[in-house]
Scaffold this motif. Structure first.
Motif, PDB file in Angstrom:
ATOM      1  N   GLN A  45       0.836  -1.204   0.000  1.00  0.00           N
ATOM      2  CA  GLN A  45       0.000   0.000   0.000  1.00  0.00           C
ATOM      3  C   GLN A  45       0.873   1.258   0.000  1.00  0.00           C
ATOM      4  OE1 GLN A  45      -3.082  -0.386   2.973  1.00  0.00           O
ATOM      5  NE2 GLN A  45      -3.780  -2.312   2.085  1.00  0.00           N
ATOM      6  N   ARG A  46       1.966   1.216   0.734  1.00  0.00           N
ATOM      7  CA  ARG A  46       2.915   2.339   0.765  1.00  0.00           C
ATOM      8  C   ARG A  46       3.609   2.475  -0.603  1.00  0.00           C
ATOM      9  NH1 ARG A  46       5.578   0.623   4.829  1.00  0.00           N
ATOM     10  NH2 ARG A  46       7.213  -0.421   3.687  1.00  0.00           N
ATOM     11  N   GLU A  47       3.978   1.341  -1.193  1.00  0.00           N
ATOM     12  CA  GLU A  47       4.657   1.371  -2.480  1.00  0.00           C
ATOM     13  C   GLU A  47       3.751   1.902  -3.590  1.00  0.00           C
ATOM     14  OE1 GLU A  47       7.856  -2.266  -1.912  1.00  0.00           O
ATOM     15  OE2 GLU A  47       5.836  -2.749  -2.599  1.00  0.00           O
ATOM     16  N   ILE A  48       2.502   1.479  -3.596  1.00  0.00           N
ATOM     17  CA  ILE A  48       1.558   1.909  -4.630  1.00  0.00           C
ATOM     18  C   ILE A  48       1.401   3.433  -4.622  1.00  0.00           C
ATOM     19  CG2 ILE A  48      -0.891   1.842  -5.272  1.00  0.00           C
ATOM     20  CD1 ILE A  48      -0.780  -1.203  -4.536  1.00  0.00           C
ATOM     21  N   LYS A  49       1.495   4.036  -3.459  1.00  0.00           N
ATOM     22  CA  LYS A  49       1.396   5.502  -3.371  1.00  0.00           C
ATOM     23  C   LYS A  49       2.546   6.195  -4.101  1.00  0.00           C
ATOM     24  CE  LYS A  49      -1.198   5.587   0.950  1.00  0.00           C
ATOM     25  NZ  LYS A  49      -1.141   5.830   2.383  1.00  0.00           N
ATOM     26  N   ALA A  50       3.647   5.476  -4.345  1.00  0.00           N
ATOM     27  CA  ALA A  50       4.812   6.056  -5.026  1.00  0.00           C
ATOM     28  C   ALA A  50       4.778   5.839  -6.532  1.00  0.00           C
ATOM     29  CB  ALA A  50       6.096   5.453  -4.458  1.00  0.00           C
ATOM     30  N   ALA A  51       3.746   5.187  -7.060  1.00  0.00           N
ATOM     31  CA  ALA A  51       3.687   4.849  -8.490  1.00  0.00           C
ATOM     32  C   ALA A  51       3.866   6.073  -9.381  1.00  0.00           C
ATOM     33  CB  ALA A  51       2.375   4.138  -8.816  1.00  0.00           C
ATOM     34  N   HIS A  52       3.334   7.207  -8.974  1.00  0.00           N
ATOM     35  CA  HIS A  52       3.416   8.426  -9.798  1.00  0.00           C
ATOM     36  C   HIS A  52       4.850   8.936  -9.978  1.00  0.00           C
ATOM     37  CE1 HIS A  52       3.562  10.145  -5.748  1.00  0.00           C
ATOM     38  NE2 HIS A  52       4.128  11.189  -6.318  1.00  0.00           N
ATOM     39  N   GLU A  53       5.790   8.451  -9.175  1.00  0.00           N
ATOM     40  CA  GLU A  53       7.192   8.884  -9.265  1.00  0.00           C
ATOM     41  C   GLU A  53       7.918   8.242 -10.455  1.00  0.00           C
ATOM     42  OE1 GLU A  53       9.255   8.296  -5.544  1.00  0.00           O
ATOM     43  OE2 GLU A  53       7.473   8.900  -4.405  1.00  0.00           O
ATOM     44  N   PHE A  54       7.274   7.280 -11.118  1.00  0.00           N
ATOM     45  CA  PHE A  54       7.911   6.527 -12.192  1.00  0.00           C
ATOM     46  C   PHE A  54       7.396   6.972 -13.554  1.00  0.00           C
ATOM     47  CE2 PHE A  54       8.369   4.348  -8.261  1.00  0.00           C
ATOM     48  CZ  PHE A  54       9.672   3.902  -8.282  1.00  0.00           C
ATOM     49  N   ASP A  55       8.179   6.697 -14.600  1.00  0.00           N
ATOM     50  CA  ASP A  55       7.855   7.170 -15.950  1.00  0.00           C
ATOM     51  C   ASP A  55       6.519   6.644 -16.454  1.00  0.00           C
ATOM     52  OD1 ASP A  55      10.312   8.567 -16.171  1.00  0.00           O
ATOM     53  OD2 ASP A  55      11.324   6.702 -16.728  1.00  0.00           O
ATOM     54  N   LEU A  56       6.271   5.364 -16.248  1.00  0.00           N
ATOM     55  CA  LEU A  56       5.035   4.741 -16.716  1.00  0.00           C
ATOM     56  C   LEU A  56       4.410   3.944 -15.584  1.00  0.00           C
ATOM     57  CD1 LEU A  56       6.227   3.231 -20.115  1.00  0.00           C
ATOM     58  CD2 LEU A  56       4.719   5.182 -19.834  1.00  0.00           C
ATOM     59  N   GLN A  57       3.088   3.905 -15.580  1.00  0.00           N
ATOM     60  CA  GLN A  57       2.351   3.047 -14.653  1.00  0.00           C
ATOM     61  C   GLN A  57       1.459   2.156 -15.512  1.00  0.00           C
ATOM     62  OE1 GLN A  57       1.760   6.672 -14.226  1.00  0.00           O
ATOM     63  NE2 GLN A  57       3.738   6.678 -13.222  1.00  0.00           N
ATOM     64  N   ILE A  58       1.598   0.846 -15.316  1.00  0.00           N
ATOM     65  CA  ILE A  58       0.818  -0.117 -16.094  1.00  0.00           C
ATOM     66  C   ILE A  58       0.123  -1.062 -15.116  1.00  0.00           C
ATOM     67  CG2 ILE A  58       0.899  -1.978 -17.800  1.00  0.00           C
ATOM     68  CD1 ILE A  58       3.399  -0.629 -18.983  1.00  0.00           C
ATOM     69  N   VAL A  59      -1.194  -1.179 -15.267  1.00  0.00           N
ATOM     70  CA  VAL A  59      -1.963  -2.104 -14.434  1.00  0.00           C
ATOM     71  C   VAL A  59      -1.859  -3.503 -15.040  1.00  0.00           C
ATOM     72  CG1 VAL A  59      -4.261  -2.701 -13.564  1.00  0.00           C
ATOM     73  CG2 VAL A  59      -3.558  -0.293 -13.692  1.00  0.00           C
ATOM     74  N   ASN A  60      -1.429  -4.462 -14.220  1.00  0.00           N
ATOM     75  CA  ASN A  60      -1.302  -5.848 -14.667  1.00  0.00           C
ATOM     76  C   ASN A  60      -2.608  -6.583 -14.371  1.00  0.00           C
ATOM     77  OD1 ASN A  60      -0.420  -8.293 -15.584  1.00  0.00           O
ATOM     78  ND2 ASN A  60       0.894  -8.709 -13.823  1.00  0.00           N
ATOM     79  N   ASP A  61      -3.582  -6.369 -15.255  1.00  0.00           N
ATOM     80  CA  ASP A  61      -4.878  -7.007 -15.109  1.00  0.00           C
ATOM     81  C   ASP A  61      -4.941  -8.270 -15.965  1.00  0.00           C
ATOM     82  OD1 ASP A  61      -7.473  -7.549 -14.476  1.00  0.00           O
ATOM     83  OD2 ASP A  61      -8.328  -5.787 -15.435  1.00  0.00           O
ATOM     84  N   LYS A  62      -4.578  -8.137 -17.228  1.00  0.00           N
ATOM     85  CA  LYS A  62      -4.535  -9.277 -18.151  1.00  0.00           C
ATOM     86  C   LYS A  62      -3.130  -9.366 -18.719  1.00  0.00           C
ATOM     87  CE  LYS A  62      -9.370  -9.077 -19.364  1.00  0.00           C
ATOM     88  NZ  LYS A  62     -10.368  -8.957 -20.414  1.00  0.00           N
ATOM     89  N   LEU A  63      -2.505 -10.514 -18.559  1.00  0.00           N
ATOM     90  CA  LEU A  63      -1.096 -10.685 -18.921  1.00  0.00           C
ATOM     91  C   LEU A  63      -0.798 -10.271 -20.361  1.00  0.00           C
ATOM     92  CD1 LEU A  63       1.730 -11.654 -18.097  1.00  0.00           C
ATOM     93  CD2 LEU A  63       1.063 -13.934 -18.863  1.00  0.00           C
ATOM     94  N   ASP A  64      -1.593 -10.726 -21.329  1.00  0.00           N
ATOM     95  CA  ASP A  64      -1.296 -10.424 -22.726  1.00  0.00           C
ATOM     96  C   ASP A  64      -1.390  -8.927 -23.023  1.00  0.00           C
ATOM     97  OD1 ASP A  64      -4.073 -10.640 -22.350  1.00  0.00           O
ATOM     98  OD2 ASP A  64      -4.439 -11.240 -24.414  1.00  0.00           O
ATOM     99  N   VAL A  65      -2.357  -8.246 -22.414  1.00  0.00           N
ATOM    100  CA  VAL A  65      -2.512  -6.798 -22.610  1.00  0.00           C
ATOM    101  C   VAL A  65      -1.345  -6.054 -21.952  1.00  0.00           C
ATOM    102  CG1 VAL A  65      -3.977  -4.798 -22.087  1.00  0.00           C
ATOM    103  CG2 VAL A  65      -5.020  -6.960 -22.806  1.00  0.00           C
ATOM    104  N   THR A  66      -0.995  -6.480 -20.757  1.00  0.00           N
ATOM    105  CA  THR A  66       0.123  -5.841 -20.040  1.00  0.00           C
ATOM    106  C   THR A  66       1.422  -6.023 -20.824  1.00  0.00           C
ATOM    107  OG1 THR A  66      -1.004  -6.273 -17.945  1.00  0.00           O
ATOM    108  CG2 THR A  66       1.338  -5.720 -17.827  1.00  0.00           C
ATOM    109  N   LEU A  67       1.653  -7.214 -21.361  1.00  0.00           N
ATOM    110  CA  LEU A  67       2.853  -7.463 -22.165  1.00  0.00           C
ATOM    111  C   LEU A  67       2.918  -6.551 -23.384  1.00  0.00           C
ATOM    112  CD1 LEU A  67       3.341 -11.314 -22.057  1.00  0.00           C
ATOM    113  CD2 LEU A  67       5.001  -9.569 -21.392  1.00  0.00           C
ATOM    114  N   LYS A  68       1.807  -6.369 -24.063  1.00  0.00           N
ATOM    115  CA  LYS A  68       1.780  -5.483 -25.231  1.00  0.00           C
ATOM    116  C   LYS A  68       2.132  -4.046 -24.832  1.00  0.00           C
ATOM    117  CE  LYS A  68      -1.193  -7.868 -28.493  1.00  0.00           C
ATOM    118  NZ  LYS A  68      -1.709  -9.113 -28.033  1.00  0.00           N
TER     119      LYS A  68
END
Length: 185
Positions: free
Chosen positions: A150-173
């Motif tokens: 929960q603490r780490e997720i709050k830092a997501a905005h500090e990174f260049d890209l944020q990608i939700v890993n919901d479906k593996l094939d979509v996330t890979l693309k």
């Protein structure tokens, strides 16, 4: 010139699965194996999944500034050996690191040109389900990982890209699009 790419996110979000899939599909990518003081999990191989070393040896390497980044997580050290990464970047390789959030933050300070990608879970409930389904940690360890996540997720905005890993094939693309766009080749 090569490029350093960091995949990070909370434990259980699927970083390892994504990394293995990328390497399998794109053997031109170089996966930098991290070092750790934790014990190998079932099926893990020294030198392939991690470099498993003693706490004493790890602390010696810290003192010698041999790590590009390192962090202590859930009672164990994790780190990236500097020389291996720099050697590959210097021969024009795309070097992928799959590391914890604190280590990724360290690298962003050291290498401002790094492409940093934060992998998010679809929900905290799904993250908990994934952690429990691995059956690798005690209930207490899962609870500790969830608090940390929960603490780490709050830092997501500090990174260049944020990608939700919901479906593996979509996330890979989405990852492939980020890695192989013209500015990264």
């Amino acid at each position: 010139m090569g490029k350093l790419i960091v995949l990070t996110g909370p434990s259980g979000v699927g970083k390892g699965t994504l990394m293995r899939s990328l390497i399998e599909k794109h053997p031109e990518l170089y996966y930098s194996v991290s070092a750790t003081t934790r014990a190998p999990r079932f099926g893990e191989v020294d030198g392939k999944d991690y470099h498993f070393i003693s706490r004493q040896k790890f602390e010696q390497l810290i003192a010698q500034e041999e790590f590009l980044e390192w962090a202590e997580f859930a009672g164990n050290y994790y780190g990236t050996l500097r020389k291996c990464v720099l050697d590959k970047i210097n021969i024009s390789k795309l070097v992928l690191l799959e590391i914890e959030v604190e280590g990724a933050k360290q690298i962003r300070k050291t290498f401002p040109e790094v492409l940093s990608i934060f992998i998010l879970p679809p929900s905290v409930k799904e993250l908990e389900r994934r952690l429990r389904s691995r059956a690798q940690d005690s209930d207490d360890a899962v609870a500790q990982r969830l608090i940390c996540s929960q603490r780490e997720i709050k830092a997501a905005h500090e990174f260049d890209l944020q990608i939700v890993n919901d479906k593996l094939d979509v996330t890979l693309k989405k990852l492939e699009s980020a890695l192989f766009r013209p500015s990264n080749s």
